[in-house]
Design an enzyme around this catalytic site. Structure first.
Site, mmCIF file in Angstrom:
data_model
loop_
_atom_site.group_PDB
_atom_site.id
_atom_site.type_symbol
_atom_site.label_atom_id
_atom_site.label_comp_id
_atom_site.label_asym_id
_atom_site.label_seq_id
_atom_site.Cartn_x
_atom_site.Cartn_y
_atom_site.Cartn_z
ATOM 1 N N ARG A 55 0.825 -1.206 0.000
ATOM 2 C CA ARG A 55 0.000 0.000 0.000
ATOM 3 C C ARG A 55 0.862 1.260 0.000
ATOM 4 O O ARG A 55 0.494 2.261 -0.616
ATOM 5 C CB ARG A 55 -0.955 -0.005 1.187
ATOM 6 C CG ARG A 55 -2.043 1.037 1.031
ATOM 7 C CD ARG A 55 -3.178 0.838 1.973
ATOM 8 N NE ARG A 55 -4.394 1.395 1.394
ATOM 9 C CZ ARG A 55 -5.593 1.178 1.875
ATOM 10 N NH1 ARG A 55 -5.765 0.408 2.928
ATOM 11 N NH2 ARG A 55 -6.642 1.726 1.306
ATOM 12 N N HIS A 103 -10.889 0.340 0.514
ATOM 13 C CA HIS A 103 -11.306 0.853 1.810
ATOM 14 C C HIS A 103 -10.033 1.161 2.603
ATOM 15 O O HIS A 103 -8.959 0.636 2.291
ATOM 16 C CB HIS A 103 -12.140 -0.226 2.521
ATOM 17 C CG HIS A 103 -12.838 0.253 3.744
ATOM 18 N ND1 HIS A 103 -12.225 0.287 4.977
ATOM 19 C CD2 HIS A 103 -14.100 0.713 3.924
ATOM 20 C CE1 HIS A 103 -13.085 0.740 5.874
ATOM 21 N NE2 HIS A 103 -14.229 1.010 5.265
ATOM 22 N N TYR A 104 -10.129 1.957 3.632
ATOM 23 C CA TYR A 104 -8.932 2.275 4.415
ATOM 24 C C TYR A 104 -8.428 1.091 5.242
ATOM 25 O O TYR A 104 -7.296 1.088 5.708
ATOM 26 C CB TYR A 104 -9.167 3.497 5.314
ATOM 27 C CG TYR A 104 -10.172 3.288 6.420
ATOM 28 C CD1 TYR A 104 -9.792 2.726 7.639
ATOM 29 C CD2 TYR A 104 -11.500 3.661 6.251
ATOM 30 C CE1 TYR A 104 -10.712 2.536 8.658
ATOM 31 C CE2 TYR A 104 -12.429 3.474 7.269
ATOM 32 C CZ TYR A 104 -12.033 2.911 8.462
ATOM 33 O OH TYR A 104 -12.940 2.717 9.473
ATOM 34 N N ARG A 105 -9.241 0.067 5.432
ATOM 35 C CA ARG A 105 -8.826 -1.078 6.247
ATOM 36 C C ARG A 105 -7.923 -2.028 5.473
ATOM 37 O O ARG A 105 -7.889 -2.026 4.250
ATOM 38 C CB ARG A 105 -10.050 -1.835 6.759
ATOM 39 C CG ARG A 105 -10.817 -1.050 7.786
ATOM 40 C CD ARG A 105 -11.833 -1.912 8.512
ATOM 41 N NE ARG A 105 -12.438 -1.131 9.580
ATOM 42 C CZ ARG A 105 -13.727 -0.865 9.661
ATOM 43 N NH1 ARG A 105 -14.562 -1.332 8.759
ATOM 44 N NH2 ARG A 105 -14.180 -0.142 10.661
ATOM 45 N N TYR A 106 -7.228 -2.852 6.239
ATOM 46 C CA TYR A 106 -6.313 -3.857 5.704
ATOM 47 C C TYR A 106 -6.784 -5.236 6.151
ATOM 48 O O TYR A 106 -7.248 -5.391 7.275
ATOM 49 C CB TYR A 106 -4.911 -3.687 6.301
ATOM 50 C CG TYR A 106 -4.197 -2.413 5.970
ATOM 51 C CD1 TYR A 106 -3.090 -2.433 5.132
ATOM 52 C CD2 TYR A 106 -4.584 -1.198 6.522
ATOM 53 C CE1 TYR A 106 -2.393 -1.273 4.844
ATOM 54 C CE2 TYR A 106 -3.904 -0.031 6.233
ATOM 55 C CZ TYR A 106 -2.807 -0.075 5.391
ATOM 56 O OH TYR A 106 -2.124 1.069 5.103
#
Length: 181
Positions: free
Chosen positions: A113, A128-131
């Site tokens: 990322r 999305h901002y999540r991993y």
């Protein structure tokens, strides 16, 4: 085809090194799975052209690994730019997952990322901002139940599509052994 906001996007990059400020992306691949980790589709596997001066920045590990896999030669012969790779990857993803809903999935995906943010920001914004980082489970397993690690091994080809397939298989393994789901 199964377009869904529950689908997961898996990405892997191969790079000329570990620092996004000085190194470049040389390969990108993606896979879309459903929420049960069944592979729905494999995206384009793209060797991203980089000039010789960028390839010359690789350390011995990168040079040896990416030469042995054939990736360096594919990069030299490629006509795909970073922007071409972004466009082709997004075109694939748009068929399977709405923009902004899937976490970025993979192994040590924070590193990938960082490179996307620097070199392919339009693609980075698709996630999305999540991993969903499989390496988090690996690190916790190593500390809390290390004997489980003996049951899974990777080939370690350091080719992007192979790495994604291994990450999915590894997460399935943890689901079955640690979570017993």
């Amino acid at each position: 085809m199964s377009f869904s906001d529950q689908n997961l996007i898996w990405v892997d990059l191969e790079m000329t090194g570990l620092d996004p400020e000085t190194h470049k992306i040389i390969e990108i691949a993606s896979i879309v799975t459903d929420s049960e980790l069944n592979i729905l589709a494999e995206g384009p596997v793209l060797a991203v052209h980089q000039p010789e001066e960028e390839l010359a920045k690789m350390d011995d590990w990168c040079t040896n690994t990416h030469t042995a896999s054939g990736l360096v030669e594919r990069v030299r012969n490629s006509k795909i730019s970073e922007q071409d790779a972004v466009a082709q990857t997004i075109e694939f993803l748009e068929k399977w997952v709405p923009k902004g809903v899937s976490p970025i999935c993979g192994n040590s995906i924070g590193q990938d990322r960082r490179f996307l943010y620097k070199h392919m920001p339009e693609l980075e914004e698709y996630f999305h901002y999540r991993y969903l980082d499989v390496s988090t489970l690996k690190e916790l397993t190593r500390r809390w139940k290390p004997e489980v690690l003996d049951g899974f091994s990777k080939q370690g080809t350091h080719l992007a599509l192979d790495d994604i397939r291994e990450s999915i298989a590894e997460l399935k393994y943890y689901r079955e052994t640690i979570f017993k789901i």
